[in-house]
Design an enzyme around this catalytic site. Structure first.
Site, PDB file in Angstrom:
ATOM      1  N   GLN A 178      -8.665   1.548  17.143  1.00 31.26           N
ATOM      2  CA  GLN A 178      -9.506   1.415  15.956  1.00 31.26           C
ATOM      3  C   GLN A 178     -10.385   0.191  16.120  1.00 31.26           C
ATOM      4  OE1 GLN A 178      -6.697   3.576  12.652  1.00 31.26           O
ATOM      5  NE2 GLN A 178      -6.999   1.425  12.479  1.00 31.26           N
ATOM      6  N   ASN A 209       0.804  -1.231   0.000  1.00 28.15           N
ATOM      7  CA  ASN A 209       0.000   0.000   0.000  1.00 28.15           C
ATOM      8  C   ASN A 209       0.834   1.277   0.000  1.00 28.15           C
ATOM      9  OD1 ASN A 209       0.995   0.249   2.533  1.00 28.15           O
ATOM     10  ND2 ASN A 209      -0.909  -0.198   3.603  1.00 28.15           N
TER      11      ASN A 209
END
Lengths: 340, 340
Positions: free
Chosen positions: A279, A107
């Site tokens: 998260q 990524n």
């Protein structure tokens, strides 16, 4: 095997989950079972009791510490479907003979692009300009407020951008900034060669210098010992008044409440974070309600474009195939090896 | 003299208005009067009756056509405080002996940066990612929807970007895209030299080819005969399915309702426009309520950063001084000259 897919919320199956990969079919052919769950609590603990491989994601992580790992007696391999395995404690993994691996490089372009996007969004005051066009938020009742929207809007040209960490993502961010006529500083543990600095259009600066001189600071370093709350109250106050901070790296590199204070006092002009801690961020996480016009937040999606998901899916499958076949995992994917 | 400032809505005085420039003082010293108004209707007509100079802006334009100009018998000079004087009909101006001038080059960097911002915002699906972080709009009740937000999100890398018009803004946009590993096509009335194409990283394409092959189209041409509704129903349908369109040039280059149709049918993935027609856009302009996730609109602020406002202010003052002193205006600022 447990695979918390990224469709935890709306039931949609993302390209990286079993659908596109055909993980289900591949694994059942080999006599393995694929279990997917969005439950990162007790439900996961039950599954982990006999799981050999755990696949988790950076944006919906399973925090793996001693308590949990000690109950997962068959666990041999933890795969991060993405990049950044800081949710797994490396020492604990090593002690329990667990390999930790991620899809290195999958990524880096995606996050570098997101860095430039979030830098531009902050500096050019995009969020209020968009709200005014849509007549939402504080602009619900306002007319055509070009003056109000433009007053805190700036060109990026001529500004000093400081990149903290100049690895695969930081370097690609620098390359994308070269066309913008900015001065780019970087701080990293290892200095690049003069030739690399020239190619990337960057100059090395000590961290204190970078913090003092940058109009925009972009965090591009991993979460590790030494980077936890690296941007705490003092360092945030040492930033230039009216400067901007972009953080696609890890939420915990920035002190949560000190950031709120730096924004609310007006010392910083804005914060654009893609990453949070924990998260998923709870609804009352204060970064979800920073003052309008002072933020350009996203939900840890910077490295999850369709193209990144495809690369991640391919990498996860490659690792699973190697593991099932008893072959070693690709070296560049292994973050923690129990043998090292 | 009439100067509709950009503070028409909220009472704030932007850097480009009389405050920063000291226009008021300068003009009264020379025996002139500065009148500012936000009324572009009858109030303006009254003032125009004896005005010698009109200063207007591209984002809050005074549309100058025969009807209005014929009542302004003393009008000698119309200054656009910015770039793009299409709100003044050139033939009418010429017939009435009026010079039309603008601050050439003042915002080219600002708009080029905005182009890259709006391209990235669309391709990477920024607006829904931000709404999810803020729990606003359709994401008000949704949890951490990384899968939903990421599914329509893409890397810019590897895409084909088509720039229509390769003048000062288009070329600077191309330069800023060079670091993103994209294929950049351009169409323009005049081809650049091979050396320039190489420097900008662009290749020439006929308009039909560019429209067919581009994943992202960026409009960077003036509004003029030939570009009015250049992107009408047929051309929008000829765009690649799932492609994106960015328009910081002029709203009227895109057919308003055909664009809505192309978005609502799903043929285009998204539209990011900074420019509208008319301006200010009325509350019911359909581009203000395109489906969530299909747009990244702003309110014609791309060329109005603080740095651009300073350059514009300087240019306007330079023109006023020349006019008041009876000297010719700088050549590069003059768009329509009654003597030509």
């Amino acid at each position: 095997m447990s695979y918390p897919p990224s469709d935890a919320v709306d039931g949609d199956v993302p390209a990286s989950a079993d659908q596109a990969l055909g993980l289900q079919e591949f694994l059942s052919e080999r006599g393995h079972e694929l279990v997917t769950t969005t439950d990162t609590g007790e439900g996961l603990d039950r599954e982990l009791g006999d799981a050999e491989v755990l696949i988790t994601t950076p944006f919906w992580p399973v925090y793996l510490e001693e308590d949990r790992v000690s109950k997962a007696s068959n666990l041999k391999l933890v795969i991060t479907a993405g990049v950044g395995s800081d949710h797994t404690d490396p020492e604990t993994a090593r002690q329990h003979g667990i390999t930790v691996a991620e899809v290195t490089g999958s990524n880096v372009v995606s996050v570098a692009e997101h860095n430039v996007l979030q830098i531009l969004a902050l500096v050019r005051n995009f969020v209020p300009a968009h709200a005014n066009a849509r007549m939402t938020g504080e602009h619900a009742d306002r007319g055509w407020d070009v003056a109000g929207v433009s007053a805190p809007s700036h060109d990026l040209e001529g500004k000093t951008v400081g990149i903290v960490g100049l690895g695969a993502i930081g370097a690609r961010t620098a390359l994308r900034l070269k066309g913008f006529d900015v001065r780019t500083l970087y701080y990293a543990n290892h200095r690049r060669s003069p030739a690399e600095e020239e190619t990337l259009g960057v100059r090395y600066a000590r961290l204190d210098t970078l913090v003092r001189e940058s109009d925009v600071i972009c965090l591009a370093l991993p979460l590790m010992e030494g980077s936890q709350a690296l941007f705490g109250p003092e360092r945030l106050q040492a930033m230039k008044p009216g400067s901007w901070l972009v953080n696609t790296a890890r939420g915990a590199i920035v002190d949560r409440d000190a950031l709120v204070e730096a924004i609310e006092s007006g010392h910083l002009a804005g914060y654009a974070g893609d990453t949070w801690y924990p998260q998923p961020a709870p609804a009352d996480h204060p970064w979800r309600s920073l003052p309008e016009g002072s933020e350009a937040m996203t939900i840890h999606c910077s490295g999850m474009t369709r193209e990144a998901q495809d690369r991640i899916a391919e990498g996860v499958r490659e690792m699973l195939e190697a593991h099932v076949d008893g072959r070693p995992l690709p070296d560049d994917f292994v973050m923690v090896s129990p043998d090292s």
